[in-house]
Design a protein around this motif. Structure first.
Motif, PDB file in Angstrom:
ATOM      1  N   ALA A   1       1.467   9.908  -3.504  1.00  0.00           N
ATOM      2  CA  ALA A   1       0.374   8.939  -3.655  1.00  0.00           C
ATOM      3  C   ALA A   1      -0.641   9.361  -4.709  1.00  0.00           C
ATOM      4  CB  ALA A   1      -0.331   8.749  -2.310  1.00  0.00           C
TER       5      ALA A   1
ATOM      6  N   SER B   1      -0.450  10.216   5.575  1.00  0.00           N
ATOM      7  CA  SER B   1       0.820  10.952   5.628  1.00  0.00           C
ATOM      8  C   SER B   1       1.277  11.045   7.085  1.00  0.00           C
ATOM      9  CB  SER B   1       0.669  12.357   5.036  1.00  0.00           C
ATOM     10  OG  SER B   1      -0.096  12.364   3.850  1.00  0.00           O
TER      11      SER B   1
ATOM     12  N   SER C   1       0.851  -1.203   0.000  1.00  0.00           N
ATOM     13  CA  SER C   1       0.000   0.000   0.000  1.00  0.00           C
ATOM     14  C   SER C   1       0.879   1.243   0.000  1.00  0.00           C
ATOM     15  CB  SER C   1      -0.924   0.040   1.228  1.00  0.00           C
ATOM     16  OG  SER C   1      -0.184   0.358   2.399  1.00  0.00           O
TER      17      SER C   1
ATOM     18  N   GLY D   1      -1.815  -1.352  -3.272  1.00  0.00           N
ATOM     19  CA  GLY D   1      -0.384  -1.442  -3.547  1.00  0.00           C
ATOM     20  C   GLY D   1       0.284  -0.100  -3.366  1.00  0.00           C
TER      21      GLY D   1
HETATM   22  C1  PLP Z   1      -3.971   7.322  -0.910  1.00  0.00           C
HETATM   23  C2  PLP Z   1      -3.009   8.147  -0.146  1.00  0.00           C
HETATM   24  C3  PLP Z   1      -2.072   7.578   0.732  1.00  0.00           C
HETATM   25  C4  PLP Z   1      -2.113   6.146   1.161  1.00  0.00           C
HETATM   26  O1  PLP Z   1      -2.112   5.214   0.145  1.00  0.00           O
HETATM   27  P1  PLP Z   1      -2.841   3.787   0.420  1.00  0.00           P
HETATM   28  O2  PLP Z   1      -2.405   2.996  -0.779  1.00  0.00           O
HETATM   29  O3  PLP Z   1      -4.295   4.036   0.457  1.00  0.00           O
HETATM   30  O4  PLP Z   1      -2.297   3.240   1.673  1.00  0.00           O
HETATM   31  C5  PLP Z   1      -1.147   8.403   1.323  1.00  0.00           C
HETATM   32  N1  PLP Z   1      -1.123   9.720   1.091  1.00  0.00           N
HETATM   33  C6  PLP Z   1      -2.008  10.322   0.265  1.00  0.00           C
HETATM   34  C7  PLP Z   1      -1.912  11.786   0.036  1.00  0.00           C
HETATM   35  C8  PLP Z   1      -2.980   9.549  -0.374  1.00  0.00           C
HETATM   36  O5  PLP Z   1      -3.862  10.152  -1.183  1.00  0.00           O
END
Ligand code: PLP
Length: 358
Positions: free
Chosen positions: A153, A83, A53, A187
């Motif tokens: 992300a 974050s 993830s 992922g």
């Molecule tokens: C989606 C997201 C995450 C975490 O990612 P996951 O794959 O859902 O664990 C972290 N930071 C931001 C800004 C995100 O949008």
């Protein structure tokens, strides 16, 4: 109803999953390695380490940098909880910083004010696919000898000054959750220019082992599956097309809505490539009634994120971060996902105009 969209999974993904299931190879192996190499090449990053993830990518990246109790990490208050969670999970303290009112990313002037002798790192978030002010943040990190972390992300393919998200920081974390610009189901990936960080990240994702039963450190099981990797390999063939459609759809909305009173539109930073994970406007009046009027016209929308992180229960603090608090109350993301045709996007725009009384 015009929705906010989900993943685009075609025949390529379905056949790849079928073939992988038929091989009987499910746990991390050759396909994960192939996905790492392909993702790094597509991004223009030196290395990628795939994990299960985006949150794991951040958590492992932070552990690999050696962050822990007594350390402070500056992070925007206007972001997704992952974050800050990834910092707190190492035992380090997230120090919440306000964001820029135009670009919604970490405000370098506020960052400087929060640096203490305990500060070890700045984690910036390329929110909605918009690059942070990397020149300023890298300048601060270099001068004050701090690690620079990119939460990328939402920023697959974004760049500023032709340097891609994922290549600015000591490490960057990407997510492949189904709503992101590309998916593997669940992922994530760490990208870094440091061979050392690659090695430690690979240890941490797999019980502290690179070779079976030769455990070098205490580690996690945060491995990506082969199934996820083959979905990712198929999506990598389509991501440029997805991003191009997001950018096209964002351009249509901006063209149709610019100059209207009552709503602030997103703007891309100069010399940057914004990949529009979200198209987020700031409405002057009551956001929730705006959203429900929009829904009554057949257009869905969502508030990312309705509570700033420094006001969430695990982090609750009394400090005031006015821009993050204002944005949380007034932000609204409109549909621009790649499956929307230009005519559907124009319907989103005409519905917004109606709600605004324009
Ligand atoms: C989606 C997201 C995450 C975490 O990612 P996951 O794959 O859902 O664990 C972290 N930071 C931001 C800004 C995100 O949008």
């Amino acid at each position: 109803m015009i929705g906010l969209g989900g993943p685009s999974l075609g025949l390529r993904e379905k056949l790849a999953v079928w073939a992988q299931l038929s091989s009987g190879k499910l746990a991390q192996g050759a396909k994960v390695a192939e996905f790492e190499a392909s993702f790094a090449k597509w991004l223009g990053a030196k290395n990628a380490v795939a994990v299960n993830s985006g949150t794991s990518a951040l958590h492992i990246g932070n552990l690999a940098l050696g962050l822990g109790p007594g350390d402070e990490v500056i992070v925007p208050a206007f972001t997704f909880a992952a974050s800050a969670n990834s910092i707190a999970l190492t035992g380090a303290t997230p120090v919440f910083c306000d964001v820029d009112p135009t670009y919604f990313t970490l405000d370098p002037v506020q960052v400087e004010k929060l640096i203490t002798p305990k500060t070890k790192a700045i984690m910036t978030v390329h929110l909605y696919g918009q690059m942070s002010d990397m020149t300023a943040l890298k300048g601060i990190a270099d001068r004050r000898k701090l690690f620079l972390i990119e939460d990328a992300a939402q920023a697959h393919g974004a760049a500023i000054d032709d340097i891609p998200a994922g290549s600015w920081g000591d490490y960057a974390a990407f997510s492949f959750y189904p709503t992101k610009n590309m998916t593997t189901g669940e992922g994530g990936a760490i990208t870094t220019g440091s061979d050392d960080l690659v090695r430690v990240s690979k240890l941490l994702r797999n019980q502290g082992m690179l070779e079976r039963y030769r455990n070098e450190v205490v580690g996690l099981n945060n491995r990506m599956t082969e199934i996820a990797a083959v979905i990712g390999l198929a999506q990598l063939k389509r991501i440029d097309g997805f991003n191009a459609k997001r950018v096209r759809n964002a351009g249509i909305l901006t063209g149709e809505l610019s100059g209207l009173p009552g709503v602030q539109l997103p703007v891309a930073r100069e010399n940057s490539k914004h990949v529009f994970h979200q198209y987020t406007v700031v409405v002057d009046g009551d956001r929730d009634s705006f959203a429900s009027e929009l829904r009554s016209l057949g257009v869905d929308s969502s508030a990312y994120y309705p509570v700033p992180i420094h006001k969430l229960a695990p982090f609750a603090s009394k400090e005031s971060l006015p821009i993050s608090e204002h944005l949380s109350e007034h932000c609204l993301s409109l549909p621009i996902h790649p499956s929307l045709s230009p005519s559907r996007v124009k319907r989103v725009a005409s519905s917004v105009r109606k709600v605004l009384g324009a």
